[in-house]
Design an enzyme around this catalytic site. Structure first.
Site, PDB file in Angstrom:
ATOM      1  N   ASP A   1       2.275   1.788  -3.389  1.00  0.00           N
ATOM      2  CA  ASP A   1       1.224   2.327  -4.255  1.00  0.00           C
ATOM      3  C   ASP A   1       1.072   3.833  -4.048  1.00  0.00           C
ATOM      4  OD1 ASP A   1       0.589  -0.092  -5.415  1.00  0.00           O
ATOM      5  OD2 ASP A   1      -1.169  -0.452  -4.151  1.00  0.00           O
TER       6      ASP A   1
ATOM      7  N   HIS B   1       0.842  -1.199   0.000  1.00  0.00           N
ATOM      8  CA  HIS B   1       0.000   0.000   0.000  1.00  0.00           C
ATOM      9  C   HIS B   1       0.881   1.255   0.000  1.00  0.00           C
ATOM     10  CE1 HIS B   1      -3.490   2.487   0.830  1.00  0.00           C
ATOM     11  NE2 HIS B   1      -2.937   2.957   1.931  1.00  0.00           N
TER      12      HIS B   1
END
Length: 108
Positions: free
Chosen positions: A82, A79
């Site tokens: 990202d 995450h």
């Protein structure tokens, strides 16, 4: 195995600074939209500063990995990556949009 607390700290650095960079870039677009180019340029610089912090967190993780200190890849870490990739892309696009608004303002 890498120090879990250091990995968590670096991962949170990716998430927080990446999110802040994207937010600042978005604010730059909004400022340019109303012809406030001083603020737009300042917000792009702010986004760049957040991206530098994000890059430093990522570099620390990569350096540890290259030195054989392997971290367990978690969903939170993915995450964070990202967030970094999206922030970089959004910052680049925001710079182009601000430039476009500047050119439109010059034509008026």
């Amino acid at each position: 195995m890498a120090d879990e607390s250091a990995n968590l700290s670096a991962t949170m650095g990716l998430i927080v600074n990446g999110g802040n960079a994207k937010s600042a870039a978005f604010e730059a677009i909004h400022a340019a939209k109303v012809n406030d180019f001083t603020t737009a340029d300042a917000k792009l610089k702010e986004a760049d500063n957040f991206l530098t912090e994000t890059h430093n967190a990522q570099t620390g993780m990569l350096t540890a990995e290259a030195n054989g200190d392997h971290a367990k890849v978690t969903l939170l870490m993915v995450h964070g990556q990202d967030h970094l990739m999206n922030a970089i892309t959004f910052r680049d696009l925001a710079g182009e949009i601000v430039d476009l608004y500047k050119k439109l303002a010059e034509q008026k």
